[in-house]
Design a protein around this motif. Structure first.
Motif, PDB file in Angstrom:
ATOM      1  N   ALA A 249       0.899  -1.048   0.066  1.00  0.00           N
ATOM      2  CA  ALA A 249       0.079  -0.112  -0.152  1.00  0.00           C
ATOM      3  C   ALA A 249       0.866   1.393  -0.054  1.00  0.00           C
ATOM      4  O   ALA A 249       0.486   2.407  -0.574  1.00  0.00           O
ATOM      5  N   GLN A 253       0.905   4.181  -2.762  1.00  0.00           N
ATOM      6  CA  GLN A 253       0.631   5.792  -2.185  1.00  0.00           C
ATOM      7  C   GLN A 253       1.610   6.497  -2.725  1.00  0.00           C
ATOM      8  O   GLN A 253       1.657   7.579  -3.265  1.00  0.00           O
ATOM      9  N   GLU A 278      -3.268  -2.889  -4.558  1.00  0.00           N
ATOM     10  CA  GLU A 278      -3.448  -1.752  -3.859  1.00  0.00           C
ATOM     11  C   GLU A 278      -3.546  -0.446  -4.739  1.00  0.00           C
ATOM     12  O   GLU A 278      -2.644  -0.385  -5.572  1.00  0.00           O
ATOM     13  N   THR A 279      -4.710   0.342  -4.610  1.00  0.00           N
ATOM     14  CA  THR A 279      -4.820   1.644  -5.398  1.00  0.00           C
ATOM     15  C   THR A 279      -5.283   2.846  -4.718  1.00  0.00           C
ATOM     16  O   THR A 279      -5.889   2.805  -3.678  1.00  0.00           O
ATOM     17  N   PRO A 280      -4.305   3.912  -4.827  1.00  0.00           N
ATOM     18  CA  PRO A 280      -4.516   5.258  -3.940  1.00  0.00           C
ATOM     19  C   PRO A 280      -6.024   5.649  -4.302  1.00  0.00           C
ATOM     20  O   PRO A 280      -6.548   5.550  -5.457  1.00  0.00           O
ATOM     21  N   THR A 300      -5.724   4.218   0.341  1.00  0.00           N
ATOM     22  CA  THR A 300      -5.814   3.208  -0.541  1.00  0.00           C
ATOM     23  C   THR A 300      -7.042   2.315  -0.356  1.00  0.00           C
ATOM     24  O   THR A 300      -7.581   2.276   0.560  1.00  0.00           O
TER      25      THR A 300
END
Length: 780
Positions: A249, A253, A278-280, A300
């Motif tokens: 994460a 980020q 994981e995506t912001p 995230t």
């Protein structure tokens, strides 16, 4: 009762009070002084009343003033004053002169009824109240606040009900409530939707702590529920230090974009392939409206995709591709696959062997045009006048070809290839090449052999017809066509399939039956023909032809499942029996035998199993017919008899058995030999001896099936005579009256030929058990 306006009543009320006080003072001692004081106070009150009246007139809220005695509960007993603002808010027609009833009537009935109790409590005990009511006439929403304004002892009490316009505030509040309800409902639905998904999903705050997770996440980390998972700080990717998930994460980020890891984790007791991503929430390029929003969107969102089935499918597809490539590699057909970009993607060893190309060059994935150029330079393509046009047409197949196309390629070196070009399902072309040079030569030889057979049959006086295993008339001679008034059927080239218009066996029998004179013979002939393909036995019979008189017919099964029928009309048989027929037959039989030997030994290429079976059947039939014709010729006294010589019996029998062993092997029949090497010698004609034993062995092989056995035994008799026994475990022969006439004829021919050579012939045959043939010869 009509009430004066509040601004009018206040001075009046003040003056009345002042006069009342002045009169009271006049009747008391020292009243003058006190009356002056009263007047001063009354004047002050009048000023104050005027001031308050102005304030009320300018206030943004409306007021309803109730002046009453203590403990009064009924507004009707009060002196009521309505402010100008209140008259405007309620759109009262009476204006400031409106009474209490007028004010209540301007409110919604339910609201007016609900105000009765609070107003009574205000008047009686001074209890304040706060209510929100609707005024339908003005379309407003009003907040009513009831208070006690003046409670000076010894005077009347003043209570005021304030009316505030809260229409906009109420509408905004209601809208906010609706929005809150919608948000709560949507939040519940979104949470339920996320919990229903089988994929673990979670949210992190700006500190990368998990603030939300769904039920699938809780199950994946072994928690009882999502709340427990968050409280325990569980992570899907734990790693050695338990921070692998947070590190992923953090990388997402920092990069402002998605980051993912592929892991194999134990979920529910089984190993699963997971694609963890994981995506912001606020990737690079996006901007928040407020600082608070930036804080909320600083985390995230994570998701774990179960790719186990995809991984298994990829592995299975890879195994299939490898297996297919292995199969194609082992094929003798040259195969090449070009992709949609015309690059060579696959080739097998046969392709390299056919074109003699370098493996390393082929591994460089040359395009199809380059391959054509190389083959042309090496004179491995058909010679064409305009090669650029030929090349363009070949390359156009990558976009124009919709169905497979098969064609022959005649190369300059004399090689002929059968090429099939087909569109590949994934784009591009699939090309196969097969060297058919030897096959075409074999086909030409086969057609020549068939033509020889046809010509041979056409020189026979005997009418002959050949049917295949499906009952289709494949071949007939001119005599057959003339006898039964049918068209002559010539053999099809290359073993081609008969057309739908070809005559079937039942149709031929029906056409023959119409030319049989006697009804009983017609029924018998039709019934026996119906059993021909079912019984698979040789048969013969006689019938009366309407135009040719007596006709004898014979049938015999063929090795390929078909059958052959022959007919002899008595008027066509020469006076010397079959004598003049033997030379005619002998030439054709020798030609058939010769060509079948050429084909059998693959001089023109290897035969497939079905072709080999055909050729073996032709060879065996030709050999047996040739022996029978020679024996028949000798029985007629034709030719010069071979002088006898002294032969070693064991050696001569071994030679005969060796000649028969190949045919027995093809039929999967075992041969056994029982003869003492010291059995001695005999004065015999070698060719005649071998021919006699060959005829007997032919008979035995004809009656055997795969798995049966034949034994050849020789024994010296006490008086010096020689006894030969040929026994088999085959199906036996029906030689009873009305039985197998063809078998009887063959046994009769063997008996006659044996007698001509000085042997006594006898045989015993039992259906379904076998046959034993005995040849005895006395010592010369």
């Amino acid at each position: 009762m009509t009430f004066p306006a509040l601004t009018e009543r206040l001075p009046e009320l003040s003056a009345a009070a002042a006069g009342f006080l002045a009169a009271a003072v006049l009747f008391t001692a020292g009243g003058m002084r006190r009356a002056a004081a009263v007047r001063r106070r009354a004047k002050a009150r009048a000023v104050e009343a005027a001031r308050l009246s102005g304030i009320l007139a300018q206030a943004k809220d409306g007021a309803l003033v109730l002046v009453h005695e203590a403990e009064v509960a009924d507004p009707a007993e009060c002196t009521v004053a309505c402010s100008r603002r209140l008259a405007v808010l309620l759109a009262l027609p009476q204006g400031e002169r409106a009474a209490f009833f007028d004010v209540m009537s301007a409110l919604a009935p339910a609201d007016a009824e609900a105000l009765a109790a609070p107003i009574a409590a205000l008047l009686q005990t001074g209890d304040t109240f706060d209510r929100t009511v609707a005024a339908p006439g003005s379309g407003r929403t009003l907040r009513l606040t009831g208070v006690r304004a003046d409670e000076t002892p010894g005077t009347r009490i003043t209570s005021v009900i304030w009316f505030s316009d809260v229409t906009r505030e109420t509408a905004a509040q209601e809208e906010a409530q609706r929005d809150i309800h919608t948000l709560r409902r949507d939040r519940s639905r979104y949470r339920a939707a996320l919990d229903a998904l089988p994929l673990p999903i979670w949210l992190r705050n700006e500190d990368l702590d998990i603030t939300f997770c769904n039920t699938a996440f809780a199950r994946a980390v072994g928690a009882a529920d999502p709340i427990s998972a968050r409280r325990e700080g569980a992570e899907l990717l734990r790693g050695a230090a338990g921070r692998e998930g947070r590190d992923l994460a953090a990388r997402a980020q920092a990069a402002g974009d998605s980051r993912q890891e592929r892991e194999v984790l134990a979920l529910g007791g089984t190993l699963r392939h997971l694609d963890v991503r994981e995506t912001p929430l606020m990737p690079h390029g996006a901007s928040a409206v407020t600082a608070a929003e930036a804080k909320v969107l600083g985390g995230t969102v994570g998701i774990a995709l179960d790719t186990t089935e995809q991984q298994d499918s990829r592995a299975e597809l890879a195994r299939h591709d490898e297996a297919h490539a292995l199969v194609l590699e082992r094929l003798g057909t040259a195969i090449a696959v070009f992709d949609g970009g015309q690059r060579l993607r696959f080739y097998n060893t046969a392709f390299v062997r056919l074109w003699q190309l370098d493996d390393a060059w082929l591994d460089s994935e040359p395009d199809y045009g380059t391959v054509l150029e190389v083959l042309r330079d090496r004179r491995q393509l058909p010679e064409v006048a305009d090669f650029p046009a030929y090349k363009a047409a070949e390359i156009a197949a990558f976009t124009d070809l919709l169905e497979p196309v098969e064609a022959l390629m005649h190369l300059p070196g004399g090689t002929t290839l059968r090429r099939v070009v087909a569109p590949h399902p994934l784009g591009g072309l699939l090309l196969t090449y097969e060297d058919v040079t030897d096959t075409l030569a074999l086909e030409r030889s086969y057609n020549t052999l068939i033509d020889v057979q046809a010509e041979t049959l056409n020189h026979l006086r005997e009418a002959v017809a050949v049917f295949d295993a499906g009952g289709t008339l494949r071949l007939s001679n001119a005599a057959f066509a003339a006898l039964w008034e049918l068209p002559e059927i010539r053999p099809l080239p290359g073993g081609a399939e008969a057309s739908d218009a070809a005559l079937r066996f039942t149709e031929v029998v029906d056409l023959q039956a119409r030319l049989i004179a006697e009804a009983a013979e017609r029924r018998d002939f039709t019934a026996r023909m119906a059993r021909l393909f079912h019984d698979r036995d040789a048969a013969e019979g006689a019938l009366s032809h309407t135009g040719r008189g007596a006709v004898r017919w014979r049938s015999a099964p063929l090795a390929d499942g078909g059958a052959v029928l022959s007919y002899d009309a008595a008027a066509d048989i020469p006076a010397d029996g079959c004598g003049s027929l033997a030379p005619v037959l002998a030439g054709g039989v020798r030609s058939i035998a010769g060509w079948s030997e050429v084909l059998a030994y693959a001089h023109y290429g290897a035969l497939n199993p079905r072709q080999q079976a055909y050729i073996d059947s032709i060879r065996d039939a030709a050999a047996a017919m040739e022996r029978l014709l020679v024996a028949t010729d000798e029985l007629r006294g034709g030719g010069d008899p071979e002088p006898p010589e002294t032969l070693d019996v064991h050696a001569a029998l071994s030679d005969v058995l060796a000649a028969a062993r190949e045919r027995a092997g093809r039929r999967e029949v075992d041969l056994h030999f029982d003869c003492q090497p010291a059995i001695g010698a005999e004065r015999l004609s070698l060719d005649a001896f071998e021919r006699l034993l060959g005829m007997a062995l032919d008979m035995a092989l004809t009656g055997c099936s795969p798995g049966d056995a034949i034994s050849l035994a020789a024994q010296r008799e006490p008086g010096g005579g020689l006894t030969l026994t040929i026994a088999d475990t085959g199906t036996g022969w029906d030689v009873s009256p009305g039985g197998d006439r063809a078998a009887e004829a063959r046994f009769a021919a063997i008996r006659s030929y044996a007698a001509l050579q000085g042997w006594r012939f006898s045989f015993v045959t039992v259906p379904n058990e076998g046959t034993a043939v005995t040849l005895r010869r006395e010592r010369a």
